[in-house]
Write a protein that holds these residues in place. Structure first.
Motif, PDB file in Angstrom:
ATOM      1  N   LEU A 224       3.070  69.298  71.671  1.00 37.41           N
ATOM      2  CA  LEU A 224       2.586  68.824  70.502  1.00 37.41           C
ATOM      3  C   LEU A 224       1.294  67.947  70.945  1.00 37.41           C
ATOM      4  O   LEU A 224       1.478  67.068  71.787  1.00 37.41           O
TER       5      LEU A 224
ATOM      6  N   GLU B 100      -1.435  65.033  70.044  1.00 30.76           N
ATOM      7  CA  GLU B 100      -1.597  64.059  69.134  1.00 30.76           C
ATOM      8  C   GLU B 100      -2.686  64.189  67.947  1.00 30.76           C
ATOM      9  O   GLU B 100      -2.492  63.471  66.911  1.00 30.76           O
TER      10      GLU B 100
ATOM     11  N   GLU C 257      -3.090  67.167  66.491  1.00 27.58           N
ATOM     12  CA  GLU C 257      -2.685  68.335  65.656  1.00 27.58           C
ATOM     13  C   GLU C 257      -2.358  67.697  64.274  1.00 27.58           C
ATOM     14  O   GLU C 257      -1.676  66.718  64.227  1.00 27.58           O
TER      15      GLU C 257
ATOM     16  N   GLN D 238       0.307  68.012  61.789  1.00 24.78           N
ATOM     17  CA  GLN D 238       1.533  67.621  61.810  1.00 24.78           C
ATOM     18  C   GLN D 238       1.874  66.248  62.602  1.00 24.78           C
ATOM     19  O   GLN D 238       2.542  65.256  62.291  1.00 24.78           O
ATOM     20  N   ALA D 239       1.275  66.259  63.545  1.00 17.78           N
ATOM     21  CA  ALA D 239       1.406  64.823  64.548  1.00 17.78           C
ATOM     22  C   ALA D 239       0.624  63.738  63.903  1.00 17.78           C
ATOM     23  O   ALA D 239       1.053  62.573  63.867  1.00 17.78           O
TER      24      ALA D 239
ATOM     25  N   TYR E  77       2.168  60.483  65.446  1.00 19.44           N
ATOM     26  CA  TYR E  77       2.770  60.903  66.924  1.00 19.44           C
ATOM     27  C   TYR E  77       2.146  60.330  67.823  1.00 19.44           C
ATOM     28  O   TYR E  77       0.583  60.632  67.852  1.00 19.44           O
TER      29      TYR E  77
ATOM     30  N   PHE F 278       9.105  68.999  64.478  1.00 19.81           N
ATOM     31  CA  PHE F 278       7.722  69.871  64.892  1.00 19.81           C
ATOM     32  C   PHE F 278       8.149  71.310  65.291  1.00 19.81           C
ATOM     33  O   PHE F 278       7.289  72.056  65.916  1.00 19.81           O
TER      34      PHE F 278
ATOM     35  N   LYS G 148       7.526  72.930  68.881  1.00 18.95           N
ATOM     36  CA  LYS G 148       6.527  72.362  69.629  1.00 18.95           C
ATOM     37  C   LYS G 148       7.472  71.439  70.474  1.00 18.95           C
ATOM     38  O   LYS G 148       8.278  71.020  69.960  1.00 18.95           O
TER      39      LYS G 148
ATOM     40  N   VAL H 166       7.636  67.504  72.534  1.00 24.07           N
ATOM     41  CA  VAL H 166       7.268  66.205  72.221  1.00 24.07           C
ATOM     42  C   VAL H 166       7.630  65.588  73.649  1.00 24.07           C
ATOM     43  O   VAL H 166       8.723  65.712  74.264  1.00 24.07           O
TER      44      VAL H 166
END
Length: 106
Positions: free
Chosen positions: A36, A38, A40, A42-43, A48, A89, A92, A94
């Motif tokens: 993932l 940083e 993106e 959703q992040a 995140y 996520f 993905k 992390v």
């Protein structure tokens, strides 16, 4: 001969199932490589950061330095691994030393 006909009728289904299983099992290493980022979407929604020490304390005052993905309830990686899956996520990985605002005591 009904048994032979039944067997031949199920053969395409069995072959299709075998191919699907091989494709699923073969994609596991590819999943581990999908980290993932940083930036993106959703992040960004949960703040995140791949390194918990870089979290902005003004933006996330509830963050504590001891909180990392590795000790979060949502983390699905192996103990001691550098990265692992996260329930939040999906497919993905992390960073184990990462953090997001969805952190829950694990």
């Amino acid at each position: 001969m009904p048994c032979r006909r039944q067997f031949l009728g199920y053969l395409p289904l069995a072959l299709t199932g075998s191919i699907a299983a091989a494709a699923t099992l073969g994609s596991r290493p590819a999943r581990a490589a999908a980290m993932l980022g940083e930036q993106e979407p959703q992040a960004l929604k949960v703040g995140y950061m791949a390194d918990s020490s870089r979290v902005d304390p003004r933006k996330y005052p509830a963050h504590k330095p001891s909180q990392t993905c590795a000790n979060c309830q949502l983390y699905q990686g192996d103990e001691g691994s550098a990265a692992g899956g996260c329930a939040l996520f999906g497919g993905k990985d992390v960073a184990a030393k990462g953090w997001c605002s969805a952190w829950e005591q694990g």
